[in-house]
Design a protein around this motif. Structure first.
Motif, mmCIF file in Angstrom:
data_model
loop_
_atom_site.group_PDB
_atom_site.id
_atom_site.type_symbol
_atom_site.label_atom_id
_atom_site.label_comp_id
_atom_site.label_asym_id
_atom_site.label_seq_id
_atom_site.Cartn_x
_atom_site.Cartn_y
_atom_site.Cartn_z
ATOM 1 N N PHE A 123 0.832 -1.086 -0.024
ATOM 2 C CA PHE A 123 -0.223 0.004 -0.071
ATOM 3 C C PHE A 123 0.794 1.130 -0.009
ATOM 4 C CE2 PHE A 123 0.055 -2.245 4.013
ATOM 5 C CZ PHE A 123 0.847 -1.166 4.986
ATOM 6 N N TYR A 124 0.237 2.022 -0.289
ATOM 7 C CA TYR A 124 1.045 3.712 -0.250
ATOM 8 C C TYR A 124 1.133 4.068 0.994
ATOM 9 C CZ TYR A 124 -0.043 3.801 -5.443
ATOM 10 O OH TYR A 124 -0.123 3.574 -6.658
ATOM 11 N N ASP A 125 2.094 5.145 1.215
ATOM 12 C CA ASP A 125 2.534 5.556 2.464
ATOM 13 C C ASP A 125 1.727 6.869 2.923
ATOM 14 O OD1 ASP A 125 4.073 6.989 1.049
ATOM 15 O OD2 ASP A 125 6.046 6.569 1.935
ATOM 16 N N ILE A 126 0.933 7.347 2.072
ATOM 17 C CA ILE A 126 0.320 8.549 2.365
ATOM 18 C C ILE A 126 -1.250 8.065 2.430
ATOM 19 C CG2 ILE A 126 -0.546 10.868 1.641
ATOM 20 C CD1 ILE A 126 2.397 10.899 2.561
ATOM 21 N N GLY A 127 -1.896 8.334 3.664
ATOM 22 C CA GLY A 127 -3.295 7.906 3.726
ATOM 23 C C GLY A 127 -4.008 8.995 4.687
ATOM 24 N N THR A 128 -5.020 8.653 5.080
ATOM 25 C CA THR A 128 -6.036 9.418 5.901
ATOM 26 C C THR A 128 -6.295 8.654 7.312
ATOM 27 O OG1 THR A 128 -6.842 10.685 3.796
ATOM 28 C CG2 THR A 128 -8.219 10.878 5.972
ATOM 29 N N TYR A 129 -6.274 9.415 8.339
ATOM 30 C CA TYR A 129 -6.626 8.805 9.514
ATOM 31 C C TYR A 129 -8.312 9.216 9.729
ATOM 32 C CZ TYR A 129 -7.222 8.475 14.650
ATOM 33 O OH TYR A 129 -7.630 7.884 16.025
ATOM 34 N N VAL A 130 -9.070 8.161 9.903
ATOM 35 C CA VAL A 130 -10.523 8.512 9.936
ATOM 36 C C VAL A 130 -10.961 7.748 11.370
ATOM 37 C CG1 VAL A 130 -10.413 7.494 7.473
ATOM 38 C CG2 VAL A 130 -10.852 5.873 9.256
ATOM 39 N N ARG A 131 -12.106 8.292 11.720
ATOM 40 C CA ARG A 131 -12.897 7.818 12.793
ATOM 41 C C ARG A 131 -14.219 7.205 12.349
ATOM 42 N NH1 ARG A 131 -10.472 9.578 17.846
ATOM 43 N NH2 ARG A 131 -12.507 9.113 18.716
ATOM 44 N N ILE A 132 -14.626 6.260 13.419
ATOM 45 C CA ILE A 132 -16.015 5.439 13.038
ATOM 46 C C ILE A 132 -17.080 6.588 13.452
ATOM 47 C CG2 ILE A 132 -17.202 3.357 13.473
ATOM 48 C CD1 ILE A 132 -14.047 2.335 14.422
ATOM 49 N N ILE A 133 -18.078 6.877 12.613
ATOM 50 C CA ILE A 133 -19.124 7.856 12.789
ATOM 51 C C ILE A 133 -20.453 7.010 13.016
ATOM 52 C CG2 ILE A 133 -18.164 9.722 12.307
ATOM 53 C CD1 ILE A 133 -19.900 9.663 9.551
ATOM 54 N N ASP A 134 -20.468 5.614 12.489
ATOM 55 C CA ASP A 134 -21.577 4.998 12.432
ATOM 56 C C ASP A 134 -21.420 3.242 12.192
ATOM 57 O OD1 ASP A 134 -24.434 4.337 12.817
ATOM 58 O OD2 ASP A 134 -24.751 4.918 10.306
ATOM 59 N N PHE A 135 -22.319 2.534 12.831
ATOM 60 C CA PHE A 135 -21.822 1.021 12.663
ATOM 61 C C PHE A 135 -23.232 0.396 12.874
ATOM 62 C CE2 PHE A 135 -20.822 1.505 17.074
ATOM 63 C CZ PHE A 135 -21.415 0.647 17.536
ATOM 64 N N GLN A 136 -23.567 -0.573 11.963
ATOM 65 C CA GLN A 136 -24.906 -1.288 12.183
ATOM 66 C C GLN A 136 -24.543 -2.741 11.453
ATOM 67 O OE1 GLN A 136 -24.618 1.483 9.891
ATOM 68 N NE2 GLN A 136 -24.502 0.568 8.240
ATOM 69 N N GLN A 137 -25.334 -3.571 11.886
ATOM 70 C CA GLN A 137 -25.447 -5.119 11.275
ATOM 71 C C GLN A 137 -26.145 -4.891 10.050
ATOM 72 O OE1 GLN A 137 -24.015 -7.616 12.996
ATOM 73 N NE2 GLN A 137 -24.381 -8.806 11.273
#
Length: 192
Positions: free
Chosen positions: A58-72
């Motif tokens: 994988f490339y070495d520049i990415g984006t830090y993300v936060r989980i804002i929603d989850f569901q089954q």
């Protein structure tokens, strides 16, 4: 900062959102830890390999993300939606025994805040058209159509570009340079 890395064939940039389906134990465990510790992970674009295989470059520049929603989900998988917080550089990475990639990352400087110049007025119009699509509308993202960063980030995520081109756009730190490149790419797409 030491964080889990999530290699995908998709990208997400700051303030962008992307839905993901988790089914592999390594990612279910990652999600559990992230929620318990109230932290995120880094989405990086796959250079080689497949999302579901443990061997991936994988490339070495990415984006830090936060989980804002989850569901089954109806298909039995766990669905999450993440939102980009900021771009990062992966300084060092390694793989755990279960196949989860981890890395030491450094936050990149925020891009300059600037308005979309008059010469790129077509770009916000294209973005507005893309945001009329139900799948994109359902992500409930807020977009400032006058902000060169927002317009460039969302077009980079949504336009049908090859992944190497997307990564080049991700790595740019100048919003106006990104808009210029997107304008050129759009013109090429229109000629095809």
């Amino acid at each position: 900062m030491n964080v889990p890395l999530f290699p995908l064939n998709s990208i997400v940039l700051p303030r962008g959102r992307i839905p993901l389906q988790l089914f592999e134990p390594r990612y279910i465990d990652m999600l559990t830890r992230c929620l318990k510790e109230d932290r995120g992970f880094v989405v990086v674009l796959l250079r080689e390999g497949v999302e579901t295989k443990k061997e991936a470059a994988f490339y070495d520049i990415g984006t830090y993300v936060r989980i804002i929603d989850f569901q089954q989900l109806d298909n039995g998988l766990l669905g999450i939606t993440v939102e980009g917080q900021g771009k990062v550089s992966v300084v060092r990475s390694w793989q755990e025994a279960d196949g989860l990639n981890l890395g030491d990352v450094e936050c990149l400087m925020d891009e300059a805040d600037c308005k979309v110049p008059e010469r790129y007025t077509e770009l916000p119009s294209v973005l507005r058209a893309l945001f009329r699509h139900p799948v994109i509308r359902d992500l409930d993202m807020e977009v400032d159509y006058e902000d060169a960063r927002d317009v460039g980030w969302r077009l980079t995520e949504l336009l049908p570009l090859d992944k190497q081109e997307k990564q080049r756009l991700v790595e740019l730190q100048d919003p106006l340079e990104r808009l210029s490149r997107l304008q050129t790419l759009l013109e090429a797409l229109e000629q095809d």
